[in-house]
Design an enzyme around this catalytic site. Structure first.
Site, PDB file in Angstrom:
ATOM      1  N   GLU A  37      77.730  23.762  55.553  1.00 35.64           N
ATOM      2  CA  GLU A  37      79.179  23.720  55.738  1.00 35.64           C
ATOM      3  C   GLU A  37      79.792  23.919  54.350  1.00 35.64           C
ATOM      4  O   GLU A  37      79.471  23.177  53.428  1.00 35.64           O
ATOM      5  CB  GLU A  37      79.583  22.359  56.317  1.00 35.64           C
ATOM      6  N   ARG A 262      65.421  13.786  56.695  1.00 35.11           N
ATOM      7  CA  ARG A 262      66.219  14.124  55.511  1.00 35.11           C
ATOM      8  C   ARG A 262      65.519  13.634  54.260  1.00 35.11           C
ATOM      9  O   ARG A 262      64.748  12.676  54.307  1.00 35.11           O
ATOM     10  CB  ARG A 262      67.560  13.377  55.552  1.00 35.11           C
ATOM     11  N   LYS A 272      77.583  15.008  50.484  1.00 41.13           N
ATOM     12  CA  LYS A 272      78.617  15.820  49.831  1.00 41.13           C
ATOM     13  C   LYS A 272      79.909  15.049  49.650  1.00 41.13           C
ATOM     14  O   LYS A 272      80.605  15.207  48.655  1.00 41.13           O
ATOM     15  CB  LYS A 272      78.868  17.091  50.649  1.00 41.13           C
TER      16      LYS A 272
HETATM   17  P1  ATP Z   1      75.961  15.954  53.556  1.00 40.44           P
HETATM   18  O1  ATP Z   1      75.544  14.723  54.277  1.00 40.44           O
HETATM   19  O2  ATP Z   1      75.492  16.007  52.155  1.00 40.44           O
HETATM   20  O3  ATP Z   1      77.404  16.273  53.702  1.00 40.44           O
HETATM   21  P2  ATP Z   1      75.458  17.843  55.582  1.00 40.44           P
HETATM   22  O4  ATP Z   1      74.325  17.703  56.513  1.00 40.44           O
HETATM   23  O5  ATP Z   1      76.788  17.536  56.116  1.00 40.44           O
HETATM   24  O6  ATP Z   1      75.114  17.079  54.257  1.00 40.44           O
HETATM   25  P3  ATP Z   1      75.477  20.651  55.659  1.00 40.44           P
HETATM   26  O7  ATP Z   1      76.164  21.604  54.773  1.00 40.44           O
HETATM   27  O8  ATP Z   1      75.936  20.543  57.055  1.00 40.44           O
HETATM   28  O9  ATP Z   1      75.546  19.256  54.947  1.00 40.44           O
HETATM   29  O10 ATP Z   1      73.911  20.861  55.610  1.00 40.44           O
HETATM   30  C1  ATP Z   1      73.288  22.089  55.810  1.00 40.44           C
HETATM   31  C2  ATP Z   1      71.873  21.830  56.219  1.00 40.44           C
HETATM   32  O11 ATP Z   1      71.200  21.043  55.246  1.00 40.44           O
HETATM   33  C3  ATP Z   1      71.798  21.064  57.526  1.00 40.44           C
HETATM   34  O12 ATP Z   1      70.870  21.726  58.364  1.00 40.44           O
HETATM   35  C4  ATP Z   1      71.299  19.703  57.135  1.00 40.44           C
HETATM   36  O13 ATP Z   1      70.448  19.197  58.126  1.00 40.44           O
HETATM   37  C5  ATP Z   1      70.532  19.970  55.842  1.00 40.44           C
HETATM   38  N1  ATP Z   1      70.557  18.807  54.956  1.00 40.44           N
HETATM   39  C6  ATP Z   1      71.628  18.202  54.410  1.00 40.44           C
HETATM   40  N2  ATP Z   1      71.286  17.142  53.667  1.00 40.44           N
HETATM   41  C7  ATP Z   1      69.924  17.070  53.721  1.00 40.44           C
HETATM   42  C8  ATP Z   1      68.945  16.191  53.162  1.00 40.44           C
HETATM   43  N3  ATP Z   1      69.286  15.155  52.386  1.00 40.44           N
HETATM   44  N4  ATP Z   1      67.647  16.437  53.423  1.00 40.44           N
HETATM   45  C9  ATP Z   1      67.283  17.476  54.193  1.00 40.44           C
HETATM   46  N5  ATP Z   1      68.156  18.339  54.760  1.00 40.44           N
HETATM   47  C10 ATP Z   1      69.454  18.145  54.532  1.00 40.44           C
HETATM   48 MG    MG Z   2      76.643  18.708  58.288  1.00 50.18          MG
END
Ligand code: ATP
Ligand code: MG
Length: 556
Positions: A37, A262, A272
């Site tokens: 995102e 994760r 983020k």
């Molecule tokens: P955040 O919690 O940091 O905002 P998010 O999941 O909202 O992370 P996205 O931009 O939606 O951020 O993430 C893109 C991809 O990265 C998704 O498929 C998510 O599952 C993966 N992802 C995000 N954080 C992690 C993590 N700590 N470990 C493994 N995969 C991750």
């Molecule tokens: Mg997300």
């Protein structure tokens, strides 16, 4: 090649089964995607996801798309989109021409929603969010939904009006007609569209209804012909809904979602939202502050793509949530830099050392090996003269036990040049040592006394006649608590006030004048360093300590 030799994991076991004769994917090319995102910079957790997505595709000679998951009409910024691309390229992955925006599918998603309504599988609901919450039911008590049996024609008409902007935010939603009694609350007629009169960073004011993630994501995957939609574990409970959407619309393909744990790391936060808060509240200098766990921060700190990929590989991919020690990330960096980094001498907290029996106008040169781990890197010359700098704490007027460095009467080796014997020091009025005095042994050229006598201590030094000045920044954990993100704690309360130490007056050997952007150095005894690409100029060199030399992490 990136992802080369990715170890077999449980995801690959599933894929193997599906590629086998009679399997769901027999004869198909494995096709994955990474769907960030664009509302922040990528962090080390994303590096794991990127490794899983791109690495898995590569392992099967498949392909991986890069998709901006921008279905939320928040203020997304093009700088995020660009930074995300830069970070993924830096890691060494290539989406080729497959760069997509989920918002490009809004029209298709709308048409699929019409299809669901026509099939009697979705309806327009007029409950407020509060009412919906009240009627959600409980374990063993089904939800209530007074609008679920509204005629298809009526829902169709209302949904079209929703799109046309006839209603204010929150007045109505479109809900999937699934199962009000489901033990999985995500299946209790979930909202799949909401009204939001907000401008979208790409589609502008074209839309005032936006699809919810759980509805949009499977469609994005299906539209792109993704075979395996790999995501983190929090989506596990949403998988039945993912499958329901795919099963009930005439989308062009049927992807499968597989979840993995994760990444969490000690002494940092990986969200983020929280990272943005650190930036916006000025707790760090920006997204690429070298203390940040963002890929841009790690890069600026001196992390290499190889070290991040090795880290991602070695932490493994599984369903079990675990927290990896920050020390392991550092360990992976050290391992890489140990092979690559050029060894140099740099004095970070200098005091003058005068070799009183060395001619004042003389200067000689010594040839020193650039990297004992890479003999092919050759030698360089360092100059030596009467006036040198050494680390202030390499001298003690009154040595403590087991101190083998400079103290009156003791001999030490000045790395690669001569053995010198300390004869005393000069202090200022406050009693602070401002100059250390020593005599050299002309018969110890290269650092070994001609008569073979033992010299215990070896210290680094620079020649004051040729050295250069620089600023050096030393870093420590951003947080003092190993789990700043857990429980009741406010992560901002655990910020480490000593996470950045700036040394303004460092003396570096002359060869560092030629330091280039991508060079990694080992400052002897001090750690691995790199140029700070943001703040360094030709006139004012700034180096970041990437990692110390001491490996606290017990590998294996
Ligand atoms: P955040 O919690 O940091 O905002 P998010 O999941 O909202 O992370 P996205 O931009 O939606 O951020 O993430 C893109 C991809 O990265 C998704 O498929 C998510 O599952 C993966 N992802 C995000 N954080 C992690 C993590 N700590 N470990 C493994 N995969 C991750
Ligand atoms: Mg997300």
């Amino acid at each position: 090649m990136a992802g080369d030799g990715m170890n077999q994991n449980f995801i690959h076991d599933f894929i193997d089964e599906e590629l086998a004769p009679g399997g769901r994917c027999e004869g198909m090319q494995v096709h994955t995607r990474f769907p960030p995102e664009p509302n922040g910079y990528l962090h080390i957790g994303h590096a794991k996801a990127i490794y899983v997505d791109f690495g898995t595709a590569e392992k099967y000679l498949g392909i991986c798309n890069l998709r901006m998951d921008d279905t939320n009409p928040t203020k997304e910024d093009v700088t995020y989109v660009e930074a995300i691309q830069e970070d993924i390229k830096w890691l060494g992955y290539d989406w080729e021409d497959r760069f997509y925006f989920a918002s490009d599918y809004f029209e298709k998603m709308y048409q699929y929603a019409i299809e669901l309504i026509q099939k009697g599988l979705a309806y327009v609901c007029e409950l407020t969010p509060e009412q919906m919450k009240e009627m959600r039911g409980d374990v063993g008590k089904p939800a209530q939904s007074p609008y679920r049996d509204r005629p298809i024609e009526e829902s169709l008409e209302l949904f079209q009006k929703m799109r046309a902007g006839a209603f204010p935010d929150g007045a109505m939603t479109l809900r999937g007609k699934i199962d009000l009694a489901s033990g999985n609350f995500n299946m209790r007629d979930p909202v799949i569209y909401r009204i939001s009169h907000m401008e979208h960073h790409r589609t502008g004011k074209q839309w005032c209804i936006y699809p919810m993630y759980d509805y949009a994501h499977p469609l994005e995957d299906a539209i792109e012909n993704i075979t395996h939609s790999l995501c983190s574990l929090e989506f596990e409970d949403h998988r039945p809904l993912y499958d329901w959407v795919i099963a009930n619309v005439s989308a062009p393909s049927k992807p499968r979602q597989i979840e993995f744990a994760r990444l969490n790391i000690t002494y940092t936060v990986l969200s983020k939202r929280k990272l943005r808060q650190l930036v916006e509240e000025g707790k760090v200098s920006g997204w690429d502050d070298p203390r940040m766990p963002t890929l841009s921060g790690l890069r600026r700190r001196g992390y290499t793509p190889v070290s991040v990929r090795n880290f991602s590989e070695r932490i493994g991919v599984s369903k079990a949530t675990s927290t990896v020690e920050y020390g392991f990330l550092e360990h992976c960096l050290r391992e890489d830099l140990n092979l690559k980094a050029q060894r140099v001498m740099a004095v970070l907290s200098p005091v003058k050392l005068t070799i009183t029996n060395y001619p004042e106008d003389k200067q000689e040169t010594f040839s020193v090996e650039n990297n004992p781990n890479a003999p092919e890197d050759g030698f360089r010359t360092v100059t030596f003269s009467r006036d040198l700098f050494i680390e202030a704490d390499d001298f003690m007027e009154e040595p403590e036990k087991k101190y083998f460095r400079m103290f009156p009467g003791n001999e030490v080796r000045l790395k690669g040049s001569y053995v010198v014997k300390c004869t005393g020091c000069v202090k200022d009025v406050s009693g602070k040592v401002v100059e250390v005095l020593a005599e050299y042994d002309p018969d110890s050229k290269g650092g070994n006394p001609a008569d073979g006598r033992k010299v215990k201590g070896t210290i680094h030094w620079v020649d004051s006649k040729s050295c250069i000045n620089a600023e050096v920044r030393l870093y420590d954990n951003l947080f003092t608590d190993p789990n700043p993100d857990s429980g009741e704690k406010n992560f901002l309360d655990c910020l480490n006030p000593d996470s950045l130490k700036v040394l303004e007056n460092c003396k570096l050997e002359a060869s560092l004048k030629m330091a280039k952007r991508e060079d990694a150095f080992q400052f002897m005894r001090m750690g691995y360093f790199c140029l700070d690409l943001r703040n360094s100029t030709d006139e004012h060199l700034v180096f970041n300590r990437s990692v110390t030399l001491k490996d606290s992490f017990n590998a294996k």
